[in-house]
Design a protein around this motif. Structure first.
Motif, PDB file in Angstrom:
ATOM      1  N   PRO A 339       0.808  -1.225   0.000  1.00 29.19           N
ATOM      2  CA  PRO A 339       0.000   0.000   0.000  1.00 29.19           C
ATOM      3  C   PRO A 339       0.843   1.278   0.000  1.00 29.19           C
ATOM      4  CG  PRO A 339      -0.961  -1.585   1.498  1.00 29.19           C
ATOM      5  CD  PRO A 339       0.365  -2.150   1.075  1.00 29.19           C
ATOM      6  N   ALA A 340       2.008   1.243   0.633  1.00 34.40           N
ATOM      7  CA  ALA A 340       2.880   2.426   0.624  1.00 34.40           C
ATOM      8  C   ALA A 340       3.367   2.718  -0.791  1.00 34.40           C
ATOM      9  CB  ALA A 340       4.060   2.218   1.567  1.00 34.40           C
ATOM     10  N   VAL A 341       3.752   1.667  -1.523  1.00 39.40           N
ATOM     11  CA  VAL A 341       4.255   1.854  -2.891  1.00 39.40           C
ATOM     12  C   VAL A 341       3.127   2.298  -3.811  1.00 39.40           C
ATOM     13  CG1 VAL A 341       5.434   0.746  -4.820  1.00 39.40           C
ATOM     14  CG2 VAL A 341       6.057   0.144  -2.489  1.00 39.40           C
ATOM     15  N   GLU A 342       1.933   1.727  -3.629  1.00 43.40           N
ATOM     16  CA  GLU A 342       0.796   2.139  -4.451  1.00 43.40           C
ATOM     17  C   GLU A 342       0.462   3.606  -4.225  1.00 43.40           C
ATOM     18  OE1 GLU A 342      -1.375  -2.266  -4.649  1.00 43.40           O
ATOM     19  OE2 GLU A 342      -2.093  -0.735  -3.243  1.00 43.40           O
ATOM     20  N   ALA A 343       0.498   4.053  -2.973  1.00 39.55           N
ATOM     21  CA  ALA A 343       0.232   5.466  -2.681  1.00 39.55           C
ATOM     22  C   ALA A 343       1.284   6.356  -3.325  1.00 39.55           C
ATOM     23  CB  ALA A 343       0.194   5.687  -1.170  1.00 39.55           C
ATOM     24  N   MET A 344       2.555   5.960  -3.219  1.00 40.78           N
ATOM     25  CA  MET A 344       3.616   6.756  -3.834  1.00 40.78           C
ATOM     26  C   MET A 344       3.448   6.817  -5.341  1.00 40.78           C
ATOM     27  SD  MET A 344       7.087   5.990  -1.602  1.00 40.78           S
ATOM     28  CE  MET A 344       7.133   4.210  -1.857  1.00 40.78           C
ATOM     29  N   ALA A 345       3.077   5.678  -5.962  1.00 44.95           N
ATOM     30  CA  ALA A 345       2.901   5.645  -7.414  1.00 44.95           C
ATOM     31  C   ALA A 345       1.740   6.537  -7.857  1.00 44.95           C
ATOM     32  CB  ALA A 345       2.658   4.210  -7.875  1.00 44.95           C
ATOM     33  N   CYS A 346       0.776   6.767  -6.952  1.00 44.44           N
ATOM     34  CA  CYS A 346      -0.349   7.655  -7.259  1.00 44.44           C
ATOM     35  C   CYS A 346      -0.031   9.120  -6.982  1.00 44.44           C
ATOM     36  CB  CYS A 346      -1.574   7.232  -6.455  1.00 44.44           C
ATOM     37  SG  CYS A 346      -2.311   5.671  -6.996  1.00 44.44           S
ATOM     38  N   GLY A 347       1.177   9.391  -6.524  1.00 48.58           N
ATOM     39  CA  GLY A 347       1.577  10.774  -6.276  1.00 48.58           C
ATOM     40  C   GLY A 347       0.902  11.398  -5.082  1.00 48.58           C
ATOM     41  N   VAL A 348       0.587  10.579  -4.060  1.00 52.84           N
ATOM     42  CA  VAL A 348      -0.052  11.091  -2.849  1.00 52.84           C
ATOM     43  C   VAL A 348       1.004  11.232  -1.754  1.00 52.84           C
ATOM     44  CG1 VAL A 348      -1.942  10.758  -1.203  1.00 52.84           C
ATOM     45  CG2 VAL A 348      -2.096   9.760  -3.485  1.00 52.84           C
ATOM     46  N   PRO A 349       1.098  12.381  -1.084  1.00 49.12           N
ATOM     47  CA  PRO A 349       2.035  12.504   0.032  1.00 49.12           C
ATOM     48  C   PRO A 349       1.739  11.455   1.090  1.00 49.12           C
ATOM     49  CG  PRO A 349       0.538  14.393  -0.046  1.00 49.12           C
ATOM     50  CD  PRO A 349       0.339  13.630  -1.304  1.00 49.12           C
ATOM     51  N   LEU A 350       2.788  10.848   1.638  1.00 50.16           N
ATOM     52  CA  LEU A 350       2.632   9.650   2.459  1.00 50.16           C
ATOM     53  C   LEU A 350       3.171   9.851   3.863  1.00 50.16           C
ATOM     54  CD1 LEU A 350       2.054   6.537   2.624  1.00 50.16           C
ATOM     55  CD2 LEU A 350       4.400   6.200   1.820  1.00 50.16           C
ATOM     56  N   VAL A 351       2.384   9.361   4.840  1.00 52.25           N
ATOM     57  CA  VAL A 351       2.858   9.186   6.206  1.00 52.25           C
ATOM     58  C   VAL A 351       2.859   7.690   6.481  1.00 52.25           C
ATOM     59  CG1 VAL A 351       2.412   9.562   8.661  1.00 52.25           C
ATOM     60  CG2 VAL A 351       1.983  11.404   7.013  1.00 52.25           C
ATOM     61  N   SER A 352       3.980   7.173   6.951  1.00 50.93           N
ATOM     62  CA  SER A 352       4.108   5.738   7.193  1.00 50.93           C
ATOM     63  C   SER A 352       4.806   5.499   8.521  1.00 50.93           C
ATOM     64  CB  SER A 352       4.921   5.084   6.064  1.00 50.93           C
ATOM     65  OG  SER A 352       5.248   3.739   6.370  1.00 50.93           O
ATOM     66  N   THR A 353       4.496   4.362   9.117  1.00 53.93           N
ATOM     67  CA  THR A 353       5.282   3.934  10.274  1.00 53.93           C
ATOM     68  C   THR A 353       6.564   3.260   9.780  1.00 53.93           C
ATOM     69  OG1 THR A 353       4.417   1.683  10.457  1.00 53.93           O
ATOM     70  CG2 THR A 353       3.123   3.447  11.475  1.00 53.93           C
ATOM     71  N   ASP A 354       7.418   2.925  10.740  1.00 51.81           N
ATOM     72  CA  ASP A 354       8.644   2.211  10.414  1.00 51.81           C
ATOM     73  C   ASP A 354       8.508   0.714  10.704  1.00 51.81           C
ATOM     74  OD1 ASP A 354       8.605   2.165  13.172  1.00 51.81           O
ATOM     75  OD2 ASP A 354      10.554   3.127  13.454  1.00 51.81           O
ATOM     76  N   GLY A 355       7.256   0.216  10.762  1.00 48.05           N
ATOM     77  CA  GLY A 355       7.023  -1.180  11.104  1.00 48.05           C
ATOM     78  C   GLY A 355       7.573  -2.141  10.070  1.00 48.05           C
ATOM     79  N   GLY A 356       8.411  -3.085  10.496  1.00 51.85           N
ATOM     80  CA  GLY A 356       8.965  -4.075   9.581  1.00 51.85           C
ATOM     81  C   GLY A 356       9.791  -3.430   8.492  1.00 51.85           C
ATOM     82  N   ALA A 357       9.371  -3.652   7.230  1.00 52.39           N
ATOM     83  CA  ALA A 357      10.142  -3.174   6.080  1.00 52.39           C
ATOM     84  C   ALA A 357       9.751  -1.783   5.612  1.00 52.39           C
ATOM     85  CB  ALA A 357       9.972  -4.157   4.917  1.00 52.39           C
ATOM     86  N   LEU A 358       8.802  -1.132   6.277  1.00 53.25           N
ATOM     87  CA  LEU A 358       8.265   0.117   5.739  1.00 53.25           C
ATOM     88  C   LEU A 358       9.321   1.213   5.622  1.00 53.25           C
ATOM     89  CD1 LEU A 358       4.732   0.187   7.374  1.00 53.25           C
ATOM     90  CD2 LEU A 358       5.251   0.116   4.925  1.00 53.25           C
ATOM     91  N   ALA A 359      10.192   1.345   6.623  1.00 59.15           N
ATOM     92  CA  ALA A 359      11.239   2.373   6.524  1.00 59.15           C
ATOM     93  C   ALA A 359      12.161   2.098   5.343  1.00 59.15           C
ATOM     94  CB  ALA A 359      12.038   2.427   7.827  1.00 59.15           C
ATOM     95  N   GLU A 360      12.435   0.836   5.089  1.00 59.40           N
ATOM     96  CA  GLU A 360      13.269   0.428   3.946  1.00 59.40           C
ATOM     97  C   GLU A 360      12.588   0.758   2.627  1.00 59.40           C
ATOM     98  OE1 GLU A 360      14.553  -3.926   2.045  1.00 59.40           O
ATOM     99  OE2 GLU A 360      14.107  -3.759   4.187  1.00 59.40           O
ATOM    100  N   VAL A 361      11.289   0.516   2.545  1.00 62.08           N
ATOM    101  CA  VAL A 361      10.544   0.726   1.304  1.00 62.08           C
ATOM    102  C   VAL A 361      10.296   2.210   1.048  1.00 62.08           C
ATOM    103  CG1 VAL A 361       8.290   0.351   0.219  1.00 62.08           C
ATOM    104  CG2 VAL A 361       9.482  -1.558   1.325  1.00 62.08           C
ATOM    105  N   VAL A 362       9.891   2.937   2.080  1.00 59.87           N
ATOM    106  CA  VAL A 362       9.544   4.351   1.909  1.00 59.87           C
ATOM    107  C   VAL A 362      10.779   5.228   1.821  1.00 59.87           C
ATOM    108  CG1 VAL A 362       8.341   6.309   2.977  1.00 59.87           C
ATOM    109  CG2 VAL A 362       7.322   4.022   3.049  1.00 59.87           C
ATOM    110  N   ALA A 363      11.802   4.903   2.612  1.00 57.09           N
ATOM    111  CA  ALA A 363      13.050   5.696   2.663  1.00 57.09           C
ATOM    112  C   ALA A 363      12.701   7.164   2.948  1.00 57.09           C
ATOM    113  CB  ALA A 363      13.851   5.508   1.385  1.00 57.09           C
TER     114      ALA A 363
END
Length: 426
Positions: A339-363
């Motif tokens: 879902p983080a990658v899909e949101a980024m691909a849609c050009g939506v500003p993103l707030v994410s936690t660092d749970g698991g791989a999310l910090a790695e994916v979102v950078a």
């Protein structure tokens, strides 16, 4: 692989370096609405087929939606989570596997990984030479492991160890009888913990998952290869013609799964409401009627804020992203975080936690906060609500990161090279 395999089985591994491969992809539940596993099979099979390979998906129900050039083999089960315990006919109980499924569902268990593995084992009898590589998607079952023991080249994708879901679900449940049910449902983990260390070729979707698989499943870290997932950028795309609604948030979550952190987001919204009376949340996923999420929404007094929807098309989801001013991924843990990658691909500003791989994916393409911290989540959302330039900056960063790093064609290219490496090693 197995040096004792028969010459008949091993002959299939003589594949010319650039020859198209015959690939079998396995999935015990493969419909896209079943979650990330279904999406993985859909897009990986498509991308491999477009590279000229012959791809066969072997799946239990619910079945996947595949491109016409991909062959689907259906391995039926009782599919009791769809049809219920009363759907069974007495004659079906003559089958050992169907008895196991029925009794397991009756007692709160989840037997599908085991029974699918047994059906796959039987299906491959006499078909051993038809495929150059077999790729299992998260089943991690005895029957699948038997294919490796028979000398067949086997690759297994483990998105993340379900031990993480188990621990988070237990920690979130204070009622002793519900804790017993959680323990019972996750009893398939005993099999997966036994099978995983014996797998010779494991693929996962993030460095964080690789560490967790090594720790929780006792898999040698050198046997694990990391290959990030992709996103369909033709589908998940910006829609500049649509106007964003001020103070509208968007999240996708299995509403009653503690791992997804929806309760954290709901508490953050309750905190923000005094500053933003018009705040709204689009929730893709519907809370269980009378469940913990519905009760929390009522206790926080935000029933008019949350607008939930389920079963929408991907195109409808993209439109909902386009109308949101901020996307939020509040998960406690993600093995990847599609879902983080899909949101980024849609050009939506993103707030994410660092749970698991999310910090790695979102950078640095989104605002990242500690998992489980509703105050930090509220502060990050507030920061984006208040700063138009910051929202535009993160929207641009996210779009660039999705396009440059998360491409299914690149994933398929790397997977093909890995297949050939594993075939050569047999």
């Amino acid at each position: 692989m197995n040096s004792q395999a028969s010459p008949t089985l091993m002959s299939q591994t003589s594949v010319a370096p650039d020859a198209p491969l015959n690939i079998a992809l396995l999935g015990y539940r493969s419909a896209p609405h079943s979650g990330g596993q279904g999406i993985y099979l859909k897009y990986l099979s498509r991308s491999l087929a477009r590279r000229g390979h012959k791809v066969t998906v072997i799946s239990g129900p619910p079945y996947p939606q595949l491109d016409p050039e991909v062959t689907l083999v259906r391995l039926p089960s009782l599919d009791l989570y769809e049809h219920g315990l009363r759907s069974i006919r007495p004659i079906q109980l003559l089958s050992r596997l169907e008895r196991i499924e029925w009794v397991s569902k009756l007692t709160g268990g989840f037997a599908e990984p085991y029974t699918f593995g047994e059906r796959v084992k039987c299906w491959f009898v006499g078909r051993e030479s038809e495929f150059d590589i077999i790729h299992d998607n998260q089943t991690i079952a005895d029957g699948i492991l038997s294919l490796q023991h028979r000398g067949l080249p086997l690759v297994t994708t483990i998105h993340h160890p379900i031990t993480k879901d188990y621990r988070v679900a237990l920690a979130a449940e204070p009622r002793w009888y519900m804790r017993l049910l959680i323990h019972r449902w996750h009893s398939f983990l005993r099999m997966q913990k036994r099978v995983a260390p014996q797998l010779q070729s494991v693929v996962t979707v993030s460095g964080a998952s690789a560490t967790d698989i090594s720790d929780d499943f006792n898999v040698d870290r050198s046997a694990i290869s990391v290959m990030h997932l992709g996103v369909d950028t033709e589908l998940f795309r910006p829609m500049p013609e649509m106007e964003r609604e001020p103070h509208r948030l968007m999240t996708t979550a299995s509403a009653d799964a503690p791992l997804k952190g929806l309760a954290i987001l709901l508490r953050a919204i309750a905190t923000l409401r005094s500053s933003y009376p018009d705040i709204r949340l689009t929730l893709v996923g519907r809370p269980k009627p009378g469940g913990d999420t519905e009760k929390l929404i009522a206790s926080l007094g935000i029933g008019d804020v949350v607008e939930s929807c389920k079963g929408i098309s991907h195109e409808e989801m993209v439109q909902k992203y386009a109308s949101a001013s901020v996307a939020v991924v509040p998960s406690i843990y993600e093995g990847f975080g599609l879902p983080a990658v899909e949101a980024m691909a849609c050009g939506v500003p993103l707030v994410s936690t660092d749970g698991g791989a999310l910090a790695e994916v979102v950078a640095d393409a989104g605002l990242v906060v500690p998992a489980g911290d509703s105050e930090a989540l509220a502060a990050a959302i507030h920061q984006l609500f208040e700063d138009d330039q910051l929202r535009d900056d993160y929207a641009s960063r996210g779009l660039s990161r999705a396009e440059q790093h998360f491409c299914w064609n690149r994933c398929a290219e790397r997977m093909e090279a890995y297949y050939r490496e594993r075939i050569a090693a047999c």
